[in-house]
Design an enzyme around this catalytic site. Sequence first.
Site, PDB file in Angstrom:
ATOM      1  N   GLN A  47      -2.201  -9.126 -15.306  1.00 29.59           N
ATOM      2  CA  GLN A  47      -0.891  -9.375 -14.608  1.00 29.59           C
ATOM      3  C   GLN A  47      -0.751 -10.430 -14.309  1.00 29.59           C
ATOM      4  O   GLN A  47      -2.177 -10.929 -13.133  1.00 29.59           O
ATOM      5  CB  GLN A  47      -0.676  -7.957 -14.094  1.00 29.59           C
ATOM      6  CG  GLN A  47       0.486  -8.200 -13.342  1.00 29.59           C
ATOM      7  CD  GLN A  47       0.547  -7.304 -12.015  1.00 29.59           C
ATOM      8  OE1 GLN A  47      -0.649  -7.168 -11.007  1.00 29.59           O
ATOM      9  NE2 GLN A  47       1.364  -6.683 -11.565  1.00 29.59           N
ATOM     10  N   GLY A  48      -0.335 -11.573 -14.707  1.00 31.54           N
ATOM     11  CA  GLY A  48      -0.730 -12.886 -13.387  1.00 31.54           C
ATOM     12  C   GLY A  48       1.051 -13.351 -12.246  1.00 31.54           C
ATOM     13  O   GLY A  48       1.751 -13.667 -12.884  1.00 31.54           O
TER      14      GLY A  48
ATOM     15  N   SER B 167       0.202 -12.359  -8.744  1.00 31.43           N
ATOM     16  CA  SER B 167      -0.483 -13.262  -6.971  1.00 31.43           C
ATOM     17  C   SER B 167      -0.673 -14.572  -7.865  1.00 31.43           C
ATOM     18  O   SER B 167      -1.367 -14.884  -9.154  1.00 31.43           O
ATOM     19  CB  SER B 167      -1.243 -12.904  -6.782  1.00 31.43           C
ATOM     20  OG  SER B 167      -1.070 -11.531  -7.090  1.00 31.43           O
TER      21      SER B 167
ATOM     22  N   GLU C 103       3.714   0.354 -11.368  1.00 28.95           N
ATOM     23  CA  GLU C 103       2.141   0.364 -10.945  1.00 28.95           C
ATOM     24  C   GLU C 103       1.956   1.557  -9.251  1.00 28.95           C
ATOM     25  O   GLU C 103       1.141   1.677  -9.044  1.00 28.95           O
ATOM     26  CB  GLU C 103       2.083  -1.243 -10.619  1.00 28.95           C
ATOM     27  CG  GLU C 103       0.705  -1.782  -9.852  1.00 28.95           C
ATOM     28  CD  GLU C 103       0.339  -2.917  -9.148  1.00 28.95           C
ATOM     29  OE1 GLU C 103       1.312  -4.084  -9.307  1.00 28.95           O
ATOM     30  OE2 GLU C 103      -0.530  -3.350  -9.444  1.00 28.95           O
TER      31      GLU C 103
HETATM   32  C1  LIG Z   1      -9.635  -5.855  -6.872  1.00 24.47           C
HETATM   33  C2  LIG Z   1      -7.880  -6.572  -6.368  1.00 24.47           C
HETATM   34  C3  LIG Z   1      -7.222  -7.155  -8.443  1.00 24.47           C
HETATM   35  C4  LIG Z   1      -6.213  -7.490  -7.853  1.00 24.47           C
HETATM   36  N1  LIG Z   1      -5.518  -7.537  -9.526  1.00 24.47           N
HETATM   37  C5  LIG Z   1      -4.337  -8.780  -9.659  1.00 24.47           C
HETATM   38  C6  LIG Z   1      -4.027  -8.494 -10.591  1.00 24.47           C
HETATM   39  O1  LIG Z   1      -4.102  -7.932 -11.912  1.00 24.47           O
HETATM   40  N2  LIG Z   1      -2.915  -9.914 -11.144  1.00 24.47           N
HETATM   41  C7  LIG Z   1      -1.945  -9.930  -9.930  1.00 24.47           C
HETATM   42  O2  LIG Z   1      -1.230 -11.246 -10.006  1.00 24.47           O
HETATM   43  N3  LIG Z   1      -2.728  -9.901  -8.768  1.00 24.47           N
HETATM   44  C8  LIG Z   1      -3.599  -9.130  -8.235  1.00 24.47           C
HETATM   45  N4  LIG Z   1      -4.433  -8.885  -7.679  1.00 24.47           N
HETATM   46  C9  LIG Z   1      -3.869  -9.371  -6.136  1.00 24.47           C
HETATM   47  C10 LIG Z   1      -3.086  -8.962  -5.369  1.00 24.47           C
HETATM   48  O3  LIG Z   1      -1.627  -8.343  -5.363  1.00 24.47           O
HETATM   49  C11 LIG Z   1      -3.342  -9.088  -4.137  1.00 24.47           C
HETATM   50  O4  LIG Z   1      -4.384  -9.772  -3.405  1.00 24.47           O
HETATM   51  C12 LIG Z   1      -2.268  -8.990  -2.279  1.00 24.47           C
HETATM   52  O5  LIG Z   1      -0.766  -8.206  -3.051  1.00 24.47           O
HETATM   53  C13 LIG Z   1      -2.411  -9.508  -1.210  1.00 24.47           C
HETATM   54  O6  LIG Z   1      -1.627 -11.453  -1.569  1.00 24.47           O
HETATM   55  P1  LIG Z   1      -3.082 -12.199  -0.768  1.00 24.47           P
HETATM   56  O7  LIG Z   1      -4.325 -11.612  -1.605  1.00 24.47           O
HETATM   57  O8  LIG Z   1      -1.937 -13.447  -0.788  1.00 24.47           O
HETATM   58  O9  LIG Z   1      -3.175 -11.702   0.875  1.00 24.47           O
HETATM   59  P2  LIG Z   1      -1.929 -12.161   1.571  1.00 24.47           P
HETATM   60  O10 LIG Z   1      -0.633 -12.506   1.055  1.00 24.47           O
HETATM   61  O11 LIG Z   1      -2.415 -13.643   2.374  1.00 24.47           O
HETATM   62  O12 LIG Z   1      -2.010 -11.372   3.418  1.00 24.47           O
HETATM   63  C14 LIG Z   1      -3.425 -11.483   3.456  1.00 24.47           C
HETATM   64  C15 LIG Z   1      -3.244 -10.368   5.121  1.00 24.47           C
HETATM   65  O13 LIG Z   1      -1.681 -10.631   4.834  1.00 24.47           O
HETATM   66  C16 LIG Z   1      -0.991  -9.473   5.769  1.00 24.47           C
HETATM   67  N5  LIG Z   1       0.524 -10.195   5.618  1.00 24.47           N
HETATM   68  C17 LIG Z   1       0.773 -10.278   4.374  1.00 24.47           C
HETATM   69  N6  LIG Z   1       2.066 -10.864   4.875  1.00 24.47           N
HETATM   70  C18 LIG Z   1       2.432  -9.782   5.917  1.00 24.47           C
HETATM   71  C19 LIG Z   1       3.421  -8.912   6.128  1.00 24.47           C
HETATM   72  N7  LIG Z   1       5.447  -9.778   5.540  1.00 24.47           N
HETATM   73  N8  LIG Z   1       3.420  -7.979   6.931  1.00 24.47           N
HETATM   74  C20 LIG Z   1       2.105  -7.486   7.555  1.00 24.47           C
HETATM   75  N9  LIG Z   1       1.251  -8.420   7.376  1.00 24.47           N
HETATM   76  C21 LIG Z   1       0.774  -9.248   5.868  1.00 24.47           C
HETATM   77  C22 LIG Z   1      -1.445  -8.479   4.940  1.00 24.47           C
HETATM   78  O14 LIG Z   1      -1.521  -6.751   4.805  1.00 24.47           O
HETATM   79  C23 LIG Z   1      -3.750  -9.155   4.605  1.00 24.47           C
HETATM   80  O15 LIG Z   1      -4.186  -8.017   5.636  1.00 24.47           O
HETATM   81  C24 LIG Z   1      -5.476  -8.293  -6.944  1.00 24.47           C
HETATM   82  C25 LIG Z   1      -5.977  -8.354  -5.885  1.00 24.47           C
HETATM   83  C26 LIG Z   1      -7.171  -7.733  -5.601  1.00 24.47           C
HETATM   84  C27 LIG Z   1      -8.285  -7.088  -4.472  1.00 24.47           C
END
Ligand SMILES: Cc1cc2nc3c(=O)[nH]c(=O)nc-3n(C[C@H](O)[C@H](O)[C@H](O)COP(=O)(O)OP(=O)(O)OC[C@H]3O[C@@H](n4cnc5c(N)ncnc54)[C@H](O)[C@@H]3O)c2cc1C
Lengths: 306, 389
Positions: free
Chosen positions: B128-129, B131, B246
Amino acid sequence: MDFRLTDDQRALRSGVRELLAGRFGRDALRAAVDREGTVDRELWRELGAAGFFALRLPEEEGGAGLGLPEAVLLFEEAGRALLNGPLVATHLAAGRLPGAADGTQVVTCGTQLRGLIPHFTDADAAVVIDGAGMRIRYPKDLPHARQFRSMDPLTPLHRIPDGPMVPPRPDAILLTAAEQLGSAARTTEMAVQYAKEREQFGQPIGGFQAVKHLCAQMLVRTEVARAAVYAAAVTEEFTEIAGAKLLADEAAVQGARDCLQVFGGMGFTWEADVHLHLKRAWLREQMWLTAAESEEIQAEALASAL
Amino acid sequence: MDLTYTEEEEGFRARLRSWLALSLPKLPPKPDPLDWPGRRSYDTAWQRMLYDAGYAGLHWPVDAGGQGATPTQHLIYLEETERAGAPYVGANFVGLLHAGPTVAAEGTAEQRARWLPPVLRGDEVWCQGFSEPDAGSDLASLRTKAVRDGDSYVVTGSKIWTSHAEVADWCELLVRTDPQAPRHRGISWLAMPMDAPGVTVRPLRTLAGSAEFAEMFLDEVRVPVANRVGEENDGWRVTMVTLSFERGTAFVGEVVACRRTLGELARRARRNGHWDDPVLRRRLGRLNAEFRALWRLTQWNVSEAQNAGGVPGTGGSVFKLRYSHARQELYDTAAEVLGPDAMDLDEEWTGDRLSSLSYTIAAGTSQIQQNIVAERILGLPKGRRWTSG
Ligand SMILES: Cc1cc2nc3c(=O)[nH]c(=O)nc-3n(C[C@H](O)[C@H](O)[C@H](O)COP(=O)(O)OP(=O)(O)OC[C@H]3O[C@@H](n4cnc5c(N)ncnc54)[C@H](O)[C@@H]3O)c2cc1C
């Protein structure tokens, strides 16, 4: 498997909700507070006529012949409305004590709260209910009962120093959990409604995430407790019932606290109903089974499954 | 409120159970959890066995090659496979649980014929691409761009946290096809072959030590226009379909596993004397009530989904919120039971404890899930800047 409510169960629930909205709305609730929680005898008889107490009695004995799931829905509604009185005790006494089934008698129970007895002055009978059955005692048999100022304005309490220690009765535990569930659902609703209406910084406070997240957690706790309480009503399994009480207690107590927080200063007033929910939730948390006891029961179940 | 399974459902359970008893011994030994190529071949071998036995795509619609099973049958499947110790979807996760169902729901006849059978047979693995480095929770701010050039899109940008990208054949990729449009309107959903020139995958080491996810750099990657699922610039809507799959079904089977772990923890605690500590014992007791209730909540959600024609509802967010925290609590408690042994990386529960840390982040963080519950279920006002589509 279809865990959802049946049409009959849904109809029963909305019927009771309507009855309570008409007969125990806000004004009646506050009137009950003003008379320090004493039981409204007329309402008690109406509840009896509506089948509140006789619900699980067989039809030959004048009951509705329904089961624990239906009783749970009824008590959930009672919890929502904050209906006061020894509902669980009277319900359990129906069919064993004349007048309980039709609500002409108010029956309390001296074993639900260790060393305390609720609605003592009101009650026509005080029973001892344990896992095995029920013994009938009357208020006059308890000469040492002493009233004290109850924290819950809707539940007068007496101390009974030599109150008996008996194992809790599963259906009593579950019906109390159902009341907690109703209270949790109601405080969630109150918080959400207030969050949509109350404005600060030029917008409804429900637009602020800190408030939103409190509300979301209230819903999550309520729905988890609901799944637990309903399932326990179906399986009637003791461990599951004890677990349902644990989660429903948590949902009711923490839900009321969070609701109070969402209401801000208004939440700290006598005028808002939030404190009534919290105080009753604290009281029920001590009833029949405490968190510590329930957790030990769960642990025991884990150990004995090995 | 009926928690008993029908005769048909019990028949399904019995057939599945005996098939599992016969088939599981034929699986190769379990690979090291950190070895993703090993896991890919193990998981796809399992998928092939399911396919041959007629269990592949159990909950997929029949016209997509699936078995058209009811949500309740799917629940039974997850319960029984977990109980028997069968592999979980693993490397096939994206293909089977959301890319596949999305193609089945939104794809053309040709797209369904091209992509669905290999997923079901275990021949092809998807990732899944979605993020990007600057677009996680705020997914709609993604910037990877796709410029149309004849029959192809030319894709440039980068993706991050792509789970098992190293071993995938296809990627469900979100790209920006109209930079001028409002953020939610200029996105498209593409199926990108992972071996296309210009795709570079750089594994990222997780805190658990494994290379379970990766960064992807896309440098003028040519993706046929025919690989677009849904209309151009309508990718956000397609994405919402993907995300509902999902969040709706992803964690169900794990609840059974957690309940088993809890029993093992009790056994271990009795052996090493920790059981005499009332605080720890009560903590285990509370978790027992918790996971039991989560299982009941699953049954509730499945009953609701069954009634809504199999579409998972918002109950998934409620479940995910509570479950992700309960899972972390479970493995923190495991560490207490283990005592100093919890410092041993080869101890299974230590690895599980580390990986449980991702549950409140992946597939939508707890904060995002709370926004969803508050806005979509409780109807609280939308935040000024954050929009979930
Ligand atoms: C093990 C693992 C597997 C993954 N696999 C995939 C994958 O296969 N494909 C893919 O596309 N993605 C994948 N992801 C990505 C995942 O979907 C994102 O990490 C997740 O959606 C959070 O985004 P971020 O890491 O950019 O954090 P950020 O969005 O930067 O968030 C950082 C912090 O800010 C908080 N925050 C952000 N926005 C808000 C808001 N509006 N209100 C309140 N708090 C907020 C968050 O809750 C978090 O605590 C994976 C992540 C992990 C950890």
